[in-house]
Design a protein around this motif. Structure first.
Motif, mmCIF file in Angstrom:
data_model
loop_
_atom_site.group_PDB
_atom_site.id
_atom_site.type_symbol
_atom_site.label_atom_id
_atom_site.label_comp_id
_atom_site.label_asym_id
_atom_site.label_seq_id
_atom_site.Cartn_x
_atom_site.Cartn_y
_atom_site.Cartn_z
ATOM 1 N N VAL A 126 5.198 3.220 39.018
ATOM 2 C CA VAL A 126 5.365 3.539 40.429
ATOM 3 C C VAL A 126 6.450 2.615 40.957
ATOM 4 O O VAL A 126 6.291 1.389 40.917
ATOM 5 N N TYR A 127 7.559 3.195 41.461
ATOM 6 C CA TYR A 127 8.679 2.328 41.838
ATOM 7 C C TYR A 127 9.476 2.931 42.992
ATOM 8 O O TYR A 127 9.420 4.133 43.256
ATOM 9 N N SER A 128 10.238 2.045 43.654
ATOM 10 C CA SER A 128 11.156 2.434 44.718
ATOM 11 C C SER A 128 12.578 2.240 44.225
ATOM 12 O O SER A 128 12.959 1.130 43.814
ATOM 13 N N ARG A 129 13.355 3.282 44.235
ATOM 14 C CA ARG A 129 14.746 3.192 43.795
ATOM 15 C C ARG A 129 15.577 2.321 44.738
ATOM 16 O O ARG A 129 16.524 1.650 44.306
ATOM 17 N N GLN A 130 15.263 2.356 46.037
ATOM 18 C CA GLN A 130 16.051 1.622 47.019
ATOM 19 C C GLN A 130 15.707 0.128 46.998
ATOM 20 O O GLN A 130 16.590 -0.726 47.068
ATOM 21 N N PHE A 221 16.925 5.982 34.954
ATOM 22 C CA PHE A 221 17.340 5.386 36.230
ATOM 23 C C PHE A 221 17.952 4.011 35.999
ATOM 24 O O PHE A 221 17.310 3.115 35.455
ATOM 25 N N PHE A 222 19.236 3.844 36.419
ATOM 26 C CA PHE A 222 19.929 2.561 36.310
ATOM 27 C C PHE A 222 20.765 2.331 37.557
ATOM 28 O O PHE A 222 21.284 3.281 38.155
ATOM 29 N N VAL A 223 20.894 1.068 37.949
ATOM 30 C CA VAL A 223 21.749 0.690 39.070
ATOM 31 C C VAL A 223 22.595 -0.503 38.646
ATOM 32 O O VAL A 223 22.270 -1.211 37.691
ATOM 33 N N ALA A 224 23.703 -0.729 39.383
ATOM 34 C CA ALA A 224 24.586 -1.872 39.139
ATOM 35 C C ALA A 224 24.528 -2.803 40.333
ATOM 36 O O ALA A 224 24.674 -2.368 41.479
ATOM 37 N N LEU A 225 24.318 -4.095 40.072
ATOM 38 C CA LEU A 225 24.242 -5.100 41.123
ATOM 39 C C LEU A 225 25.081 -6.317 40.732
ATOM 40 O O LEU A 225 25.393 -6.517 39.550
ATOM 41 N N MET A 241 11.895 -4.569 37.517
ATOM 42 C CA MET A 241 12.973 -3.577 37.478
ATOM 43 C C MET A 241 14.237 -4.145 36.861
ATOM 44 O O MET A 241 15.275 -3.484 36.844
ATOM 45 N N SER A 242 14.207 -5.374 36.343
ATOM 46 C CA SER A 242 15.410 -5.993 35.779
ATOM 47 C C SER A 242 15.982 -5.178 34.626
ATOM 48 O O SER A 242 17.186 -5.168 34.402
ATOM 49 N N SER A 243 15.118 -4.475 33.894
ATOM 50 C CA SER A 243 15.595 -3.693 32.749
ATOM 51 C C SER A 243 16.355 -2.446 33.168
ATOM 52 O O SER A 243 16.915 -1.753 32.309
ATOM 53 N N GLN A 244 16.401 -2.157 34.476
ATOM 54 C CA GLN A 244 17.130 -0.977 34.957
ATOM 55 C C GLN A 244 18.395 -1.371 35.711
ATOM 56 O O GLN A 244 19.038 -0.525 36.318
ATOM 57 N N VAL A 245 18.769 -2.655 35.663
ATOM 58 C CA VAL A 245 19.899 -3.147 36.453
ATOM 59 C C VAL A 245 20.993 -3.670 35.528
ATOM 60 O O VAL A 245 20.737 -4.479 34.629
ATOM 61 N N VAL A 246 22.236 -3.189 35.756
ATOM 62 C CA VAL A 246 23.420 -3.714 35.090
ATOM 63 C C VAL A 246 24.042 -4.760 36.009
ATOM 64 O O VAL A 246 24.363 -4.467 37.165
ATOM 65 N N ASN A 247 24.216 -5.984 35.525
ATOM 66 C CA ASN A 247 24.657 -7.097 36.354
ATOM 67 C C ASN A 247 26.069 -7.544 35.989
ATOM 68 O O ASN A 247 26.469 -7.480 34.825
ATOM 69 N N LYS A 248 26.777 -8.056 37.006
ATOM 70 C CA LYS A 248 28.062 -8.703 36.736
ATOM 71 C C LYS A 248 27.848 -10.140 36.262
ATOM 72 O O LYS A 248 28.619 -10.651 35.458
ATOM 73 N N PHE A 249 26.834 -10.800 36.787
ATOM 74 C CA PHE A 249 26.490 -12.152 36.338
ATOM 75 C C PHE A 249 24.982 -12.225 36.178
ATOM 76 O O PHE A 249 24.225 -11.831 37.071
#
Length: 599
Positions: A126-130, A221-225, A241-249
Motif C-alpha cells: 500500500v503506497y502513495s506515489r506522490q 513504478f520508479f521516480v528520480a530524485l 520506497m528507496s528501492s523505487q527511487v533513482v538518485n543523483k547522490f
C-alpha cells in the motif's frame, strides 16, 4: 451638508484601510553587511512603523547577516533572513515571530481481501506515489500507513498476481475494507530483471523478505530524485520506497537499496541497485547492480553486475559481470565476465571470460577464455583459450589453444591444435603446424618427424630424434664409440630444416651442440656441429642420407684421459682457430631414417 458628511466618511475609511494594511505586506528596503540580526529587525520595524515580538532564546540576535534588498515585502525579507524556520502572526502593531508549525500526520488503517475468495491478502503493498510512503499488509490483510496532514491522498494497492487498485482516502476515514481482483500472473521481463539483484545470496542475506516482496509488488513504478541517505535498507530518507527511487547522490552508512544511480553513490557497507548505475559507485564491502554500470565501480570485497559494464570495475576480492564488459576489470582474486570482454581484465588469481576476449588478460594463476581471444594472455600458471587465439600467450606453466593459434606461445609447455605462429618452450605440442616450434621436445601429430641412426667421423654409433615439421624441427641425439679403446660418449641437441621432403631426392641442414664425455665429468668438452646431407627415399617410411659436416671442438682445458678418444680426429682437414682450446675440421655423416607421422 450631506455631501460633506459623505466625503468625511470616505476619508475616514481610506485612513482606516491604510492603517489596517497587513504589516507583512509592507515594502521595505534593507542594505546591511555583517550586521547583527537584532539590528536588521529594528531597521525593518522602523521603516514599517511596527514592532517585532519574539523570544530572544528562539532567535540568535547577535548573529551577523548580510542583506541587500529594495522594496520587498516584510514577509519576503524575513524569508531571506530565516528561511522556513519560523512562522509570523500579526497582532495590532506587532509581528510575532514563532517557531514553524510542526507537520501534522494521520494514519490510514484498513484490511485487504481477495475479491473472489474474500480471504485476507498478506504482503500486499500500500503506497502513495506522490508522498513516497508505503507499507505491507500483514497475515490478516491489515495495514497501517502514516500520511502527512492533507485533506485527501491517492493510495495504490499492488501485489504480484493481482491487478493494481487505486483509491482516494480522506482525512478521518475509518477502518477501510479493500477488495483487490486476482489476475493471471504474467512475468514481465523487466520486473524479473529488476528483481535479480535482490535474489542473489547477498541480496537475500541483507534485504528483508518484506522489502523484497514490496520491490516485486511495485516493480513498474520508479521516480528520480536529487538525493537520498540511509542507515540500512528501508531506514532512510525514502523509507521502504528507496528501492523505487533513482538518485543523483546516494549516501548509505551501513547499506542501501535503491532503484539506481545517476551520479554518485557511496556506502560504508554495501549498495544494491535494481536498475542502472552511472558515473560512480563505491562501497566498503560489496556492490550489486541488476542493470548496467557506466562509469566506475569500486568495492572492498565484491562487485556483481547482472547486466553489462562500460567503464572500470575494481574489486578487493571478486568482480563479476553477468553479460559483456567494455573497459577495465580488476580484482584481488577473481575477475569474471560471462559475455564478451573488450579491454583489460586483471586478477590476482583467476581471470575468466565466457565469451570473446579482445585486449589484455592478466592473472596470477590462470586465465580462461571460452570464445575467441584477440590480444595477450599473461598468467603465472596457465592460459587457456577454447577456440581461436590471435595474439600471444605467456605463462610460467602451460599455454593451451584448443583451436587455431595465430601469434606466439611462451611457456614450459605449449599446446595448439593448429599452429600458425611460434611456440617457445621446453615441450611444444600441436596437431598440425604451419609455424615454428622451438623447444627440447616438439610433438607435431601431423608432421614428418623421424628417428635417425647414423655414423660420423666423431662417433660410429649415433641415434637422433628429430621432432617438428620439415620447415623446422628440433633434434635430441646421443652417440658412442665401440670397444675398450678410444672410448667416447656424446649427448646433444639442435635444430634443422628439410628441403623437398616429399620427393624422391632431397636434402637437409642441421646445427647441433654436443657435450662429450671423455673420462671426466669435471671438464666436459663441447662440440658444435654443422652438417648437410642429401636424402634418397627408399620407401614411404625409410630414407638414406649422407653428406659433409663441419665441426668446432672446444676442449675447455680438459686433459687427454687414457683409453678415451682424442680430438681433433686424425686424417681430416683441420683449421687453426687461433686458440689452443679450439680446433675444427671437415668430416662426414651417413645413415638411415625412419619417418613417422603424417607423410
Amino acid at each position: 451638508m450631506s455631501k460633506i458628511l459623505k466625503l468625511a466618511a470616505v476619508f475616514v475609511l481610506l485612513s482606516f484601510y491604510s492603517y489596517s494594511q497587513q504589516l507583512l505586506d509592507k515594502p521595505v528596503t534593507v542594505s546591511v553587511k555583517g550586521q547583527p540580526v537584532s539590528g536588521v529587525l529594528k531597521t525593518i520595524s522602523e521603516q514599517g512603523k511596527f514592532y517585532f515580538s519574539y523570544n530572544s532564546n528562539l532567535i540568535p540576535g547577535d548573529s551577523l547577516v548580510t542583506l541587500n534588498v529594495s522594496q520587498k515585502s516584510v514577509k519576503e525579507v524575513l524569508g531571506l533572513l530565516f528561511g522556513a524556520s519560523y512562522q509570523y502572526k500579526e497582532k495590532g502593531d506587532y509581528i510575532i515571530i514563532l517557531p514553524a508549525a510542526k507537520e501534522k500526520v494521520f494514519y490510514v488503517n484498513g484490511h485487504i481481501f481477495d475479491q473472489e475468495t474474500n480471504a485476507p491478502v498478506d504482503y500486499a503493498s500500500v503506497y502513495s506515489r506522490q508522498m513516497l510512503v508505503s507499507t505491507l499488509s500483514g497475515d490478516d490483510g491489515h495495514f497501517r500507513l502514516r500520511i502527512k496532514d492533507k485533506s485527501s491522498v491517492n493510495l495504490t494497492i499492488s501485489k504480484v498476481g493481482y491487478g493494481d487498485t487505486t483509491i482516494v482516502v480522506n482525512y478521518g476515514d475509518a477502518d477501510l475494507r479493500l477488495l483487490i481482483q486476482p489476475r493471471a500472473i504474467e512475468l514481465d521481463p523487466l520486473i524479473v530483471r529488476y528483481s535479480e539483484g535482490e535474489s542473489t545470496w547477498l541480496g537475500r542475506l541483507f534485504l528483508s523478505a518484506r522489502l523484497r516482496a514490496q520491490s516485486r509488488n511495485i516493480g513498474r513504478f520508479f521516480v528520480a530524485l536529487p538525493y537520498q541517505a540511509s542507515l540500512t535498507p528501508g531506514l532512510g530518507t525514502h523509507g521502504r520506497m528507496s528501492s523505487q527511487v533513482v538518485n543523483k547522490f546516494s549516501l548509505n552508512l551501513l547499506g542501501g537499496y535503491t532503484a539506481g544511480v545517476n551520479g554518485v553513490e557511496i556506502a560504508g557497507g554495501f549498495n544494491i541497485s535494481k536498475k542502472d548505475v552511472r558515473y560512480v559507485q563505491i562501497a566498503g564491502m560489496f556492490n550489486i547492480v541488476s542493470g548496467t554500470v557506466r562509469g566506475v565501480q569500486v568495492a572492498g570485497f565484491l562487485n556483481q553486475i547482472l547486466d553489462t559494464l562500460g567503464g572500470v570495475q575494481v574489486s578487493g576480492f571478486s568482480g563479476n559481470v553477468q553479460k559483456s564488459a567494455e573497459g577495465v576489470q580488476v580484482s584481488g582474486f577473481l575477475s569474471r565476465t560471462a559475455g564478451n570482454m573488450h579491454g583489460a581484465q586483471v586478477s590476482g588469481a583467476l581471470g575468466i571470460i565466457r565469451g570473446t576476449g579482445d585486449g589484455v588478460q592478466v592473472s596470477g594463476a590462470y586465465n580462461h577464455v571460452k570464445g575467441n581471444f584477440y590480444g595477450v594472455q599473461i598468467a603465472g600458471a596457465a592460459n587457456f583459450v577454447k577456440t581461436n587465439i590471435e595474439g600471444g600467450q605467456i605463462s610460467g606453466g602451460a599455454n593451451i589453444g584448443k583451436s587455431e593459434v595465430r601469434g606466439f606461445q611462451l611457456a614450459p609447455l605449449n599446446y595448439a591444435k593448429e599452429l600458425h605462429g611460434t611456440q617457445l618452450g621446453i615441450i611444444n605440442v600441436a596437431d598440425s603446424s604451419a609455424g615454428l616450434s622451438l623447444g627440447l621436445f616438439n610433438f607435431i601429430r601431423k608432421s614428418t618427424s623421424n628417428v635417425s641412426v647414423y655414423a660420423s667421423e666423431v662417433m660410429p654409433w649415433n641415434v637422433a630424434w628429430k621432432m617438428g615439421t620439415h620447415k623446422f624441427y628440433s633434434i635430441l641425439l646421443a652417440g658412442s664409440t665401440s670397444g675398450s679403446k678410444n672410448k667416447a660418449y656424446v649427448i646433444g641437441a639442435g635444430f634443422g630444416r628439410e628441403f623437398f621432403p616429399f620427393k624422391k631426392v632431397g636434402f637437409f641442414t642441421e646445427i647441433t651442440s654436443q657435450t662429450l664425455y671423455l673420462g671426466s665429468w669435471e671438464n666436459t668438452p663441447s662440440l658444435y656441429h654443422f652438417q648437410a646431407a642429401a636424402t634418397w627415399k627408399l620407401s614411404k617410411h625409410f630414407l638414406l642420407f649422407a653428406g659433409p659436416s663441419f665441426s668446432i671442438f672446444d676442449s675447455d682445458g680438459a686433459e687427454q684421459q687414457k683409453g678415451y678418444k682424442s680430438f681433433p680426429p686424425n686424417g681430416y682437414p683441420d683449421f687453426d682457430m687461433g686458440n689452443k682450446n679450439l680446433s675444427s675440421w671437415i668430416g662426414w655423416q651417413a645413415g638411415v631414417s625412419w619417418r613417422y607421422g603424417r607423410l
